[in-house]
Design an enzyme around this catalytic site. Structure first.
Site, PDB file in Angstrom:
ATOM      1  N   GLU A 118       0.848  -1.197   0.000  1.00  0.00           N
ATOM      2  CA  GLU A 118       0.000   0.000   0.000  1.00  0.00           C
ATOM      3  C   GLU A 118       0.886   1.251   0.000  1.00  0.00           C
ATOM      4  O   GLU A 118       1.998   1.240   0.543  1.00  0.00           O
ATOM      5  CB  GLU A 118      -0.907  -0.052   1.252  1.00  0.00           C
ATOM      6  CG  GLU A 118      -1.796   1.128   1.503  1.00  0.00           C
ATOM      7  CD  GLU A 118      -2.876   1.367   0.456  1.00  0.00           C
ATOM      8  OE1 GLU A 118      -2.527   1.541  -0.714  1.00  0.00           O
ATOM      9  OE2 GLU A 118      -4.065   1.425   0.837  1.00  0.00           O
ATOM     10  N   ASP A 119       0.391   2.323  -0.589  1.00  0.00           N
ATOM     11  CA  ASP A 119       1.186   3.560  -0.596  1.00  0.00           C
ATOM     12  C   ASP A 119       1.162   4.236   0.769  1.00  0.00           C
ATOM     13  O   ASP A 119       2.192   4.660   1.289  1.00  0.00           O
ATOM     14  CB  ASP A 119       0.704   4.521  -1.692  1.00  0.00           C
ATOM     15  CG  ASP A 119      -0.793   4.853  -1.604  1.00  0.00           C
ATOM     16  OD1 ASP A 119      -1.507   4.297  -0.733  1.00  0.00           O
ATOM     17  OD2 ASP A 119      -1.264   5.673  -2.409  1.00  0.00           O
ATOM     18  N   ASP A 122      -3.559   5.340   6.392  1.00  0.00           N
ATOM     19  CA  ASP A 122      -4.089   6.590   6.938  1.00  0.00           C
ATOM     20  C   ASP A 122      -5.096   6.257   8.047  1.00  0.00           C
ATOM     21  O   ASP A 122      -4.710   5.955   9.175  1.00  0.00           O
ATOM     22  CB  ASP A 122      -4.709   7.368   5.770  1.00  0.00           C
ATOM     23  CG  ASP A 122      -5.167   8.758   6.121  1.00  0.00           C
ATOM     24  OD1 ASP A 122      -4.593   9.364   7.029  1.00  0.00           O
ATOM     25  OD2 ASP A 122      -6.109   9.260   5.465  1.00  0.00           O
ATOM     26  N   PHE A 171      -1.007  16.017   4.068  1.00  0.00           N
ATOM     27  CA  PHE A 171      -1.479  15.427   2.811  1.00  0.00           C
ATOM     28  C   PHE A 171      -0.322  15.466   1.822  1.00  0.00           C
ATOM     29  O   PHE A 171       0.246  16.516   1.548  1.00  0.00           O
ATOM     30  CB  PHE A 171      -2.698  16.154   2.260  1.00  0.00           C
ATOM     31  CG  PHE A 171      -3.420  15.314   1.242  1.00  0.00           C
ATOM     32  CD1 PHE A 171      -4.374  14.398   1.644  1.00  0.00           C
ATOM     33  CD2 PHE A 171      -3.112  15.411  -0.104  1.00  0.00           C
ATOM     34  CE1 PHE A 171      -5.017  13.582   0.716  1.00  0.00           C
ATOM     35  CE2 PHE A 171      -3.749  14.609  -1.045  1.00  0.00           C
ATOM     36  CZ  PHE A 171      -4.703  13.695  -0.624  1.00  0.00           C
ATOM     37  N   ARG A 184       0.626  11.825  -9.473  1.00  0.00           N
ATOM     38  CA  ARG A 184       1.125  10.481  -9.155  1.00  0.00           C
ATOM     39  C   ARG A 184       2.531  10.265  -9.711  1.00  0.00           C
ATOM     40  O   ARG A 184       3.287   9.465  -9.177  1.00  0.00           O
ATOM     41  CB  ARG A 184       0.198   9.409  -9.745  1.00  0.00           C
ATOM     42  CG  ARG A 184      -1.171   9.319  -9.062  1.00  0.00           C
ATOM     43  CD  ARG A 184      -1.866   8.042  -9.511  1.00  0.00           C
ATOM     44  NE  ARG A 184      -3.295   8.032  -9.234  1.00  0.00           N
ATOM     45  CZ  ARG A 184      -3.837   7.683  -8.072  1.00  0.00           C
ATOM     46  NH1 ARG A 184      -3.075   7.330  -7.067  1.00  0.00           N
ATOM     47  NH2 ARG A 184      -5.154   7.685  -7.928  1.00  0.00           N
TER      48      ARG A 184
HETATM   49  P1  IMP Z   1      -7.183   4.793   4.616  1.00  0.00           P
HETATM   50  O1  IMP Z   1      -8.222   3.826   4.210  1.00  0.00           O
HETATM   51  O2  IMP Z   1      -7.762   6.019   5.270  1.00  0.00           O
HETATM   52  O3  IMP Z   1      -6.064   4.199   5.412  1.00  0.00           O
HETATM   53  O4  IMP Z   1      -6.606   5.409   3.300  1.00  0.00           O
HETATM   54  C1  IMP Z   1      -5.774   4.776   2.465  1.00  0.00           C
HETATM   55  C2  IMP Z   1      -5.773   5.489   1.144  1.00  0.00           C
HETATM   56  O5  IMP Z   1      -6.115   6.890   1.240  1.00  0.00           O
HETATM   57  C3  IMP Z   1      -4.382   5.485   0.558  1.00  0.00           C
HETATM   58  O6  IMP Z   1      -4.139   4.324  -0.165  1.00  0.00           O
HETATM   59  C4  IMP Z   1      -4.411   6.697  -0.343  1.00  0.00           C
HETATM   60  O7  IMP Z   1      -4.964   6.357  -1.584  1.00  0.00           O
HETATM   61  C5  IMP Z   1      -5.361   7.666   0.355  1.00  0.00           C
HETATM   62  N1  IMP Z   1      -4.605   8.667   1.093  1.00  0.00           N
HETATM   63  C6  IMP Z   1      -4.524   8.814   2.429  1.00  0.00           C
HETATM   64  N2  IMP Z   1      -3.736   9.840   2.760  1.00  0.00           N
HETATM   65  C7  IMP Z   1      -3.303  10.359   1.595  1.00  0.00           C
HETATM   66  C8  IMP Z   1      -2.417  11.445   1.280  1.00  0.00           C
HETATM   67  O8  IMP Z   1      -1.834  12.140   2.120  1.00  0.00           O
HETATM   68  N3  IMP Z   1      -2.208  11.659  -0.045  1.00  0.00           N
HETATM   69  C9  IMP Z   1      -2.776  10.919  -1.016  1.00  0.00           C
HETATM   70  N4  IMP Z   1      -3.597   9.907  -0.761  1.00  0.00           N
HETATM   71  C10 IMP Z   1      -3.854   9.625   0.537  1.00  0.00           C
END
Ligand code: IMP
Length: 198
Positions: A118-119, A122, A171, A184
């Protein structure tokens, strides 16, 4: 300060163009060099942990694509790729909270060593959802590698097994991560400030 050459073929470099306006003044959080060094370390750790066993690397589209490409070349094991896609942030910086599977695995993972790539971790909603889904298939092992981790944002109780960098509530864009599907392809990870022109 981050700058990219203008990608427009007809750009002479001395005209004002949208591409250069868009990319200038972005603050770099992690350079491509720092990313490469950390990814190499993560790859070495994953290689050690696998102890010679095979691996299925599951990338979460689209943001994890550059990370998976680099990490896979730093992992010295017999590895295959698969990809899933979930609903994401939409067009802004806010999550809707709901996770939906848009693209499922191509191959079954029962009995296999799986590494979810995963990138950014969050709120944890996406990876909690995927972990639950994948565990139903009874893989031999299920681990998570995330390039970035924002622990202060967590809503679900989940930790990654491999974390590139832990960051505060910022962010970020670049190296796969987007804002409204843009940025990206930035090679460095940059900060997206609320007042940055879209
Ligand atoms: P989560 O489900 O809230 O953990 O979010 C995961 C996804 O939210 C990541 O795979 C990203 O695609 C997106 N995301 C969360 N924070 C960022 C950020 O700072 N920049 C870009 N995408 C984000």
């Amino acid at each position: 300060m981050h700058s990219l050459a203008c990608p427009a073929a007809a750009c002479s470099g001395d005209t004002v163009c949208m591409a250069t306006i868009t990319y200038k003044d972005l603050e770099v959080l992690f350079t491509r060099q720092q990313i490469a060094e950390r990814v190499a370390e993560m790859g070495a750790q994953i290689t050690r942990d696998l102890n010679g066993e095979k691996l299925v690397m599951v990338g979460v589209l689209k943001g994890a694509a550059p990370f998976l490409a680099d990490l896979s070349r730093a992992v010295q094991v017999d590895a295959t790729f698969d990809f899933v896609a979930t609903s994401s942030y939409g067009k802004g910086q806010r999550s809707s909270g709901a996770v939906k599977l848009i693209k499922d695995l191509d191959e079954p993972i029962e009995g296999k060593n799986v590494l979810v790539v995963e990138d950014i971790l969050d709120t944890g909603l996406t990876l909690s959802y995927l972990r639950k889904l994948f565990l139903q298939q009874r893989p031999k092992s299920l681990r998570i590698a995330t390039l970035l981790d924002k622990p202060s944002r967590r809503l679900e109780k989940i930790e990654a097994d491999y974390v590139g960098f832990s960051i505060p509530n910022l962010f970020v864009i670049g190296y796969g991560m987007d804002y409204a599907e843009r940025y990206r392809n930035l090679p460095d990870i940059c900060l997206m400030t609320p007042d940055h022109p879209e």
